[in-house]
Every structure is written in C-alpha cells, then in structure tokens.
Design a protein around this motif. Structure first.
Motif, PDB file in Angstrom:
ATOM      1  N   MET C  28       0.823  -1.344   0.023  1.00  0.00           N
ATOM      2  CA  MET C  28      -0.017   0.005  -0.128  1.00  0.00           C
ATOM      3  C   MET C  28       1.048   1.341  -0.052  1.00  0.00           C
ATOM      4  O   MET C  28       0.512   2.029  -1.021  1.00  0.00           O
ATOM      5  CB  MET C  28      -0.941   0.008   1.214  1.00  0.00           C
ATOM      6  CG  MET C  28      -2.014   0.774   1.411  1.00  0.00           C
ATOM      7  SD  MET C  28      -2.919   0.254   2.970  1.00  0.00           S
ATOM      8  CE  MET C  28      -2.020   1.066   3.896  1.00  0.00           C
ATOM      9  N   VAL C 230     -14.097   7.006   0.223  1.00  0.00           N
ATOM     10  CA  VAL C 230     -12.972   6.753  -0.582  1.00  0.00           C
ATOM     11  C   VAL C 230     -13.299   5.779  -1.844  1.00  0.00           C
ATOM     12  O   VAL C 230     -13.073   6.059  -3.016  1.00  0.00           O
ATOM     13  CB  VAL C 230     -11.942   6.015   0.147  1.00  0.00           C
ATOM     14  CG1 VAL C 230     -10.701   5.817  -0.458  1.00  0.00           C
ATOM     15  CG2 VAL C 230     -11.521   7.441   1.354  1.00  0.00           C
ATOM     16  N   LEU C 245      -6.262   5.840  -3.451  1.00  0.00           N
ATOM     17  CA  LEU C 245      -6.943   4.713  -2.686  1.00  0.00           C
ATOM     18  C   LEU C 245      -6.047   4.213  -1.550  1.00  0.00           C
ATOM     19  O   LEU C 245      -6.312   4.365  -0.468  1.00  0.00           O
ATOM     20  CB  LEU C 245      -7.411   3.521  -3.519  1.00  0.00           C
ATOM     21  CG  LEU C 245      -8.691   3.852  -4.412  1.00  0.00           C
ATOM     22  CD1 LEU C 245      -8.872   2.514  -5.440  1.00  0.00           C
ATOM     23  CD2 LEU C 245      -9.926   3.747  -3.397  1.00  0.00           C
ATOM     24  N   MET C 246      -4.637   4.017  -1.778  1.00  0.00           N
ATOM     25  CA  MET C 246      -3.782   3.494  -1.156  1.00  0.00           C
ATOM     26  C   MET C 246      -3.474   4.385   0.031  1.00  0.00           C
ATOM     27  O   MET C 246      -3.305   4.230   1.154  1.00  0.00           O
ATOM     28  CB  MET C 246      -2.570   2.818  -1.707  1.00  0.00           C
ATOM     29  CG  MET C 246      -2.924   1.527  -2.694  1.00  0.00           C
ATOM     30  SD  MET C 246      -3.577   0.344  -1.839  1.00  0.00           S
ATOM     31  CE  MET C 246      -5.079   0.137  -2.625  1.00  0.00           C
ATOM     32  N   ASP C 249      -6.141   4.756   2.512  1.00  0.00           N
ATOM     33  CA  ASP C 249      -6.328   3.806   3.347  1.00  0.00           C
ATOM     34  C   ASP C 249      -5.030   3.997   4.596  1.00  0.00           C
ATOM     35  O   ASP C 249      -5.246   3.623   5.709  1.00  0.00           O
ATOM     36  CB  ASP C 249      -5.866   2.371   2.668  1.00  0.00           C
ATOM     37  CG  ASP C 249      -6.471   1.284   3.285  1.00  0.00           C
ATOM     38  OD1 ASP C 249      -6.454   1.468   4.623  1.00  0.00           O
ATOM     39  OD2 ASP C 249      -6.344   0.262   2.683  1.00  0.00           O
ATOM     40  N   VAL C 252      -5.655   6.564   7.054  1.00  0.00           N
ATOM     41  CA  VAL C 252      -6.592   6.142   8.048  1.00  0.00           C
ATOM     42  C   VAL C 252      -5.884   5.188   9.210  1.00  0.00           C
ATOM     43  O   VAL C 252      -6.245   5.135  10.255  1.00  0.00           O
ATOM     44  CB  VAL C 252      -7.970   5.684   7.380  1.00  0.00           C
ATOM     45  CG1 VAL C 252      -8.897   4.788   8.445  1.00  0.00           C
ATOM     46  CG2 VAL C 252      -8.596   6.786   6.663  1.00  0.00           C
ATOM     47  N   ALA C 253      -5.534   3.875   8.266  1.00  0.00           N
ATOM     48  CA  ALA C 253      -5.151   2.832   9.125  1.00  0.00           C
ATOM     49  C   ALA C 253      -3.852   2.930  10.177  1.00  0.00           C
ATOM     50  O   ALA C 253      -3.864   2.673  11.125  1.00  0.00           O
ATOM     51  CB  ALA C 253      -4.837   1.671   8.085  1.00  0.00           C
TER      52      ALA C 253
END
Lengths: 342, 315, 281
Positions: C28, C230, C245-246, C249, C252-253
């Motif tokens: 990612m 998203v 997108l990555m 992600d 957030v993660a």
C-alpha cells in the motif's frame, strides 16, 4: 462513642439463612469480637451493621436509635476491610482525607485531623506515597487512619490482621488494642482466629450457622463453654469430649493429668490412654492417645507440663490419667448444652 | 465525639443514589432502551418487511403478502450459491483462524526483543476499515499487476516453464476456487488480530504452575501445547471464533469490493445478495427475506454462545 | 543445539506472521508514491521505484478529491459516537457488574445477543427508520445507528474491567460517606480508565469500519464517511485511482494501528478480565 445493639436480626438470601436471629448489646467503648469460621454469618452480621446489607428482620440500634434503612454514609460507622480497600489511584494523604471530602467536612479542618491521625499512627513519612508502594503493615495503618479520621461512633474491623505475615501480626495486634483503648471507640471485631478474638476482645461472641452460641469474656468462654461446639472451638488443643451414657464430659487437656505424677485431691474421672504420640508446643508437651476403657474412638489430648524425659517411654504404652472433679464439664448429649459439673 | 462529621444531613434516609435496585436499572436503562429501540424495532420491522411488498420507491408496509418473498428468494439459483458460499467461506475462515490465532498467541506469550513493534504491526489489519482493506487487497491481487505474481515469476513458479504453467498471472479473483480462497485469506487476515488478542488474553490466564509442572515432568513443546495450552484455551478460542463468525458471516464489504460476487455469481454471499436485491434492485421486501435467511445460522451461533456462558457458569 | 533450533523456529514463525499482517500495508505504502508508468509495468520490480517516487498522487488525494471531507465526516461521527457509546455502556456495565442481580444478568445477556444480529440483517428496516426520522442522506443517521454496533461490545469489555475491581473499594467509599453513585464515580471509575481507553479506541474503529449502513443511508458525497466515500469517489467504473486509494487507506489505518499498538498490553489484560468475568460469577 456509642452502644451498638442488635435485636433479633435475620438476613436470608433466598433459602440461605446467613444470619438467623442474633441479639447482643455492646458496652460503651468495648472491643466486641465476633468469632466464627467462614460461613458462620459473621461477615453478613458485620455488613448489616455497616449498612452494606439490609436485614430481612430485626433491628440495629446505635446509641438507642434504629439505623435500619439508613445508608452506610449516614451511619457514623467506620470500617477497616480485610483487604484494606485503599484507593489505589490516590496518595495516602488523599486516602485518609477521603472520608472528610465525602462527608463535606470544611477543608480548613482537614489539616488538623490529618495531623492528629498521622501522629497517632506514626505514618507521617508515608503521606505522599501510593498504596501500591506500601508494605502490609503500612497499609493497615493507613486503613486505620482513614477509619479514625472522621471520629466514628463505631469501628468495624473485618479480619484486619489476616493479610499480615506472622512476624508483623503480633505487633500490629498490640498496636490495634492500644489504639482502641486510647480512642475509646466502641469496636466490632470480626475474625475467624480465636487467638485474636480471645486476645483482643473484651467480650467474644461465638457464631455458627447464623446464630450466636455464646457471648462471654475470653476467660469465661474458656472456663465455661456454653455447649459442645464452643467447647471444641475454643482452646488449643481443644477440650476433650468424652461420651458417658446420656452425657458428654468435657475436660481441657491441661486438666487431664497423668495419675502417676499428679496429686489429685478429688478425682472425678479416670482414663486409661494408649499414647500414640507426643508433641512439643513450646513450653509444654502434649500427648495424644485413645481411651482404652471407654466406648469412644475419639482421640484424646492431655497436656504434660513436665520434662519429656518422664514421658518419653510412654509412647505406645497405656497410662492412667485423672482429672479433678471440679474441672469436668457436663454437657447434655442431645442438645449439647452445658448442664453442670460432676 | 463530635457532631459535624456524623450528622451531615438531617434527612438521613436513603435517596435514589443509595437504592441499589433502582439506581441499577437507571444506569442500565438507557443502554437497554437504546438497544431495544434501534435493534429490537428494526428487527421486528425486518421480519414484517420480509412478509410485505415494500420497495425502495414505496418503502411503507401496506399489506402483508405472506411467504411470497421467501418463495421468490429460494427460487433464484443465486440465492443458493450465496447461502452455500456464506457458510463455506465462514467455515474455512474459522478453521484457519483457530490454528493461526493459537499459534500466534503462543508466540506472543513469550518475551522477545522488539515485542512492542511486532505487536503494533500485527494489529494493522484490524486497524483498517473493512472496505479500505478490501480495496488494498484488490490491488494486491490485481489480475495484471499483482506483486505476488511478480514474486512467483521470479522464483519460476509462474511463467514459461513454471510449475503453474506458462501463464504470467494467477488471476486470483478471476477463477472460482482462487477467488473463494482470496476472500477467505482477506477474512483471516482481517480477523487474526482480534482473535489473537482474545486467545492471548486466555493464554496469559493459564496459571504458570501448569507449565512449570509440565516442564518438570519433562514434556516437550508439542506435548505442552496439546495437553495444556489447547485444552485450557478451548473456551476463549470459542469466544474468539464466535466473534469472528459473526463478523465474517455478516460482512458484505469484502465481497462487494473484492469480487462483486464474481466471477459471475461464483463468490456471491448472503449479505451482499440481500444488499443488491434490497437497495440496488429496489426490492426492499425481497432483500429483507434474503437477509433473514441468515437468522437460523445466527441463532445457532447464539445458542452456542449461551451454552458456553452457561457451562462456564456451572464450573 | 535443540535450543538453538527452537529459537530459530520461533523467530521464523514470528517473522512469517508479521509479514502476513503487514505485507498489504507495505504494498500500500509503496503504491502511494509510484508514478503511473511505473505502476502499470509488468516487467519492472514492483518493490522499487522506476524512476523515483512522487507525491503527486498523495497531493491529488487532498486537492482533487473529497477525501478531507470524508475524513472530517468520519472524525465528526466518531466524535459523536464515542461519547454516546461511553455514556450508555459505562453505567450499563457498572450496573451489570454490581447492582442489578439476576434480572440484570438476563438483560445483560439480551444486550450481548443483540451483538449477534449483524448490520447486514438490519440495514433495510434501519433504512426505513432513518427515512422516517428524516435523517436519510445525512451523517446524523450514522451517528444515531452506530452505537448499536459499539454499545454491546464496549459493555461486554467494560463489564470485565469493573468485575476485576474489588467490591471492597465501592463499599469502603460508601462507608466513608459516599452514596452508591458517588462511590462508582470516585472510587471505581478512575480505576476503569484503562478499560475506558480501550473502549474509545474500539468504538472509534468499529464505527470507522462500518460499510453497509453508510452505503445504504448516505448517497450524497458531502455526507459520506471514509469507508464509503473513498471507494465511491476513487473507483470510477473501471478506473481505479490506486495511489489515492492506498494513500487514503494508509492515512486512516496507520494512526489507528499506532493507537492499538500502544494499548496492546492493556487490551490483553482487559480481555483477560472480561473473559474471567464471564467465566466466574
């Protein structure tokens, strides 16, 4: 200072009768011990007095006024828990002043009270520590300070010494008694340890199965047990109980003497014991044996105050033991109650 | 001794804040009411809806049409595919989780260097929202640009002369078996941190003496694992798997984003099928009927959970 | 020798698990900084940059998409859902742990059984409820509904924490002059703070993770949370904005992962007490 009176108190949890009709009345400033094994109802009794449980029946009076239905915070009763229950997130100082804060005592008065209890218990250096950094003995003192700081009418001690190791326990016991004497606060002392109850209590209530078997001074409890349960419970080693027809005879080990060496003026009982072994208990020896002549297979204990040399040869032998008539208690076989002396 | 401490307030009777029963219900009440209102009511509505003819265009329940929606649901072949896939995927996920969570918690129960770092990295999958995790895997398993394919080509498992044939790609999401395996993998990956946390907590509660005793008795690693760890872990492992079962069985985001139920309808699952029917297809009542077919399985899980709670209460 | 082998096996196992968990994350993060020509090349080593990394796509996420809006929405929803969750589940857990007795135990069971009903079974009627309340297509619908996911879980977790705090403390506080409620507030609540911390993180990540409610209730871009916004905006038909997108992600993660990492030991001990509480009493 106050008088605690408990009248016909009962507490049932469903079908379990934890406390099943208890009556007593303390004297002002007395240390009143409640002695019982676990499950005897002593803890429930204590929680009833503290207000942590509501009685199923009966009344509890503090200085003549009923406190039933009054929540714990409105009873001026302080309690020292077995676990001490110090608030781990507060310093010792905040722990001790917590009752003042909770009772909305004006802040100006805190310092004076805090000084007074810290001086009395000698815990000045601990004030800024957290409970996790205290030894068992220190925790106990802090718990006492927290109980004392708000001038309670009644103290409840729940096995306050049982979390201490044997070395500290004796000193702590002496200090506890000293503190109670000095403050003169009526105290309910709950314990399973007869040494504590007999050693500290002005009077002791012996409980079993939710009922009180006997309330007396330690000496009377020892000398005149009201029934076979108390007889067997109090004293170490406990009283010998020997069945004779419809009666049970009770003789304390120290009153069962070897016939050969003892001078007994008025022998009330003669026993032939086959000695199984001897035990050294510090200042005296104890002999264990079985009654050769009698019907009972119960182990009988006799205390030997002399040197071992005289008795060493006894192990495995049969020897005669006698007891003075006035030292023999008679219990009714059916009810177990004390009915008199021989 | 003195008055101010004792008699602080004249009405010394119990107030509400003292009455344990009433206070208890007062504290529990809001949560119960909220849950009752926002789960109980929709649940009843779900049942009613499944017996009605409501659509997205006209979402009101005018009349009940009986079992029509259910009959319609089971008449569709996709429904049976979805039901089968839901069960199969959940089963495979739990199987893999049981093994992996036990193993990983066994490793994490020991002290080692950089433990904090490893713990943090291992929890990453749980920290990702499901939908974004599915998107990340979608890219990882891309039909053309998957780095996994590149790795397999490097070690000659793929490509000309490779074990898996001359093709350059696995097409993870394009072939039925691999697509199911991919969904299971994503589920396992996502649930492993939570399952491990729960099992690890149980692992830490096993008394040390048990292990010491086993060591004294000369038991080896596998014997300790089989005889002590696993039996002692059974209850918590069940808890972990219950949580995982609910989250996996009830989840639609993974399938919705990863395969969209494809190829064809090969990886369709019950929740996504209900969503497609109810929202995209506008057939509220039909979707509700499909969703309610999850109930027997969930009821089974619920009974298992209650049994477990009951059993642990007995011991 | 055996000992050495075992150590090697131990670290190999650990490495394998760690790799399994973070590999998608690594991929990612690498993707975020790739140029399109590099991204769509079969031959090149995908684990490196040809030529050099770029932040263009990361910037695009913030300037060319509504990602910030989505993130703010998610934060706002979280900022509402977390306090609501605590307000409902902290008192409920204490009541179940200490006050309500047999009937409380049963209603507690109901609370947990609710957890067994997944959102995918409830989303259709919930959509009707939300429409009825006039909240469709707003994020308030989500604020209202998410506690159904968070409250049962957090109550279960907190119940364990409360049960692991000795009853003596409540009782000591009551004897010291507190009412039952004050005893809870002053003597017990401060000790449950680690549990409450765990609940905050769990509640936040559970609400963040929801997909089906957000996908059902919200169709307006402006009200979407991250989980739906998203994928909706960065996947346009067959066109995937992979780097964006990555990046979304990862953004957030990673913070959530760090929060969980910091709490790891506490979570373990929290689950521990939750489990022993369920097994005991």
């Amino acid at each position: 200072m106050a008088i605690l009176e408990v009248r016909g108190i009962k507490k049932h949890f469903g079908r379990i009768r934890a406390v099943d009709g208890v009556d007593f009345r303390t004297r002002d400033g007395e240390l009143f011990a409640v002695l019982g094994l676990s499950g005897s109802g002593k803890s429930t009794l204590m929680r009833l007095v503290a207000g942590l449980e509501q009685p199923t029946e009966g009344d509890i009076l503090l200085d003549g006024k009923s406190v039933v239905g009054i929540p714990p915070r409105h009873r001026n009763v302080a309690m020292v828990f077995q676990s001490y229950a110090l608030y781990p997130h507060m310093t010792v100082r905040d722990n001790i002043t917590f009752p003042l804060r909770a009772r909305k005592v004006p802040r100006e008065k805190w310092a004076e009270k805090l000084d007074w209890v810290t001086a009395m218990l000698g815990i000045g250096p601990l004030l800024d520590r957290r409970p996790t950094r205290l030894s068992g003995g220190e925790k106990q003192k802090v718990a006492l300070a927290r109980a004392l700081v708000r001038d309670p009418e009644l103290f409840i001690f729940d096995e306050p010494l049982s979390a201490l190791d044997a070395l500290v326990r004796n000193t702590a016991r002496a200090e506890l008694r000293e503190l109670q004497r000095r403050t003169g606060i009526t105290t309910l002392y709950v314990t399973h340890d007869q040494l504590e109850a007999l050693g500290l209590g002005d009077r002791v209530a012996v409980m079993r199965g939710g009922r009180v078997h006997q309330i007396d001074t330690p000496a009377d409890l020892h000398a005149r047990p009201a029934d076979t349960f108390v007889a067997r419970f109090i004293g170490n080693p406990p009283m010998n109980l020997i069945e004779r027809d419809a009666q049970v005879l009770g003789i304390r080990p120290e009153h069962l003497l070897p016939a050969a060496a003892a001078h007994v003026a008025d022998p009330g009982l003669r026993l032939q014991l086959r000695i199984s072994h001897l035990e050294f208990l510090g200042e005296h020896w104890v002999a264990y044996g079985f009654d050769e002549s009698g019907q009972s297979k119960e182990r009988i204990v006799a205390r030997l105050s002399q040197e071992r040399g005289e008795f060493g040869a006894l192990v495995g032998q049969v020897a005669d033991f006698v007891a003075e008539r006035r030292n023999i208690k008679i219990f009714d076989k059916q009810s177990g109650r004390l009915v008199g002396q021989v | 001794m003195n008055e101010e401490a004792g008699a602080s307030g004249p009405p010394a009777r119990a107030g509400l804040a003292d009455d344990e029963r009433r206070l208890g219900w007062l504290m529990l009440g809001p949560a119960l009411l909220y849950i009752g209102g926002f789960v109980g009511v929709p649940f009843v509505l779900a049942v009613l809806l499944s017996f009605s003819d409501a659509t997205v265009g006209d979402p009101h329940i005018h009349r009940l049409v009986g079992l029509v929606n259910y009959r319609r649901a089971i008449a569709q072949p996709q429904f049976w595919t979805a039901l089968g896939n839901s069960l199969w995927i959940t089963f495979l996920t739990l199987l893999a989780l049981a093994v992996l969570a036990t193993a990983l918690s066994e490793l994490l129960a020991r002290p080692f260097r950089l433990k904090r770092l490893v713990q943090t990295l291992i929890i990453l999958p749980w920290a990702m929202p499901v939908s974004l995790a599915a998107v990340a895997w979608l890219w990882l398993l891309d039909s053309t640009f998957s780095p996994l394919d590149w790795l397999f080509r490097r070690i000659h498992l793929l490509g000309p002369g490779g074990w898996f044939g001359p093709g350059l790609h696995f097409y993870y999401l394009g072939r039925t078996g691999l697509a199911i395996a991919s969904i299971v993998t994503v589920n396992v990956w996502r649930m492993l941190p939570l399952a491990t946390l729960i099992v690890l907590a149980g692992r830490m509660s096993i008394p040390r003496e048990l292990f010491d005793q086993a060591q004294i008795d000369g038991a080896g690693f596998f014997r300790v694992l089989l005889r002590i760890s696993i039996p002692a872990l059974m209850p918590v492992l069940t808890v972990a798997l219950l949580f995982a079962a609910l989250m996996v069985f009830g989840d639609m985001a993974t399938v919705a984003l990863l395969t969209r139920g494809g190829p064809g309808t090969a990886t369709q699952v019950l929740p996504y099928w209900a969503f497609l029917q109810g929202i995209n297809g506008g057939d509220l009542s039909g979707g509700a009927a499909v969703a309610l077919f999850m109930l027997p399985v969930l009821a089974g899980v619920a009974i298992a959970a209650l049994r477990l709670a009951y059993r642990s209460q007995q011991s | 020798m055996r000992r050495g082998l075992r150590t090697v096996a131990f670290y190999c196992g650990l490495a394998a698990f760690t790799l399994f968990s973070v590999f998608p994350g690594i991929w990612m993060v690498l993707t975020v900084f790739k140029r399109n020509t590099d991204l769509y090349s079969i031959a090149a080593n995908p684990f490196w940059f040809h030529p050099g990394p770029t932040v263009r796509h990361l910037l695009f996420l913030f300037t060319g998409t509504h990602f910030l809006r989505f993130a703010l929405n998610s934060l706002l929803i979280g900022a509402c859902v977390v306090p609501i969750t605590l307000l409902l589940s902290v008192p409920a857990a204490y009541a179940l742990a200490r006050l309500t007795g047999r009937w409380g135990e049963r209603s507690g069971m109901v609370l947990f059984l609710v957890y067994l009903i997944p959102p995918t079974l409830l989303f259709l009627p919930m959509y009707q409820v939300v429409t009825f309340l006039g909240l469709a297509n707003t994020l308030w619908a989500l604020v209202l509904v998410y506690p159904t996911i968070t409250v049962p879980f957090c109550t279960w977790l907190l119940l364990g924490f409360f049960k692991s705090i000795p009853r003596d403390l409540d009782e000591a506080a009551m004897i010291d002059g507190c009412s039952r409620f004050e005893a809870f507030r002053r003597a017990v609540l401060p000790l449950a703070l680690p549990g409450i911390g765990a609940c905050v993180v769990f509640a936040f990540s559970l609400q963040l993770s929801d997909y089906i409610y957000a996908a059902t209730f919200v169709t307006a871009t402006g009200a979407m949370p991250v989980s739906v916004g998203v994928p909706t905006e960065l996947i346009r038909g067959d066109v995937f904005f992979w780097q964006g997108l990555m990046a979304a992600d990862a953004i957030v993660a990673i913070p959530l992962m760090l929060a969980y990492g910091l709490l790891f030991e506490r979570l373990v001990s929290g689950f521990q007490s939750a489990e022993t509480a369920a097994a005991g009493s």
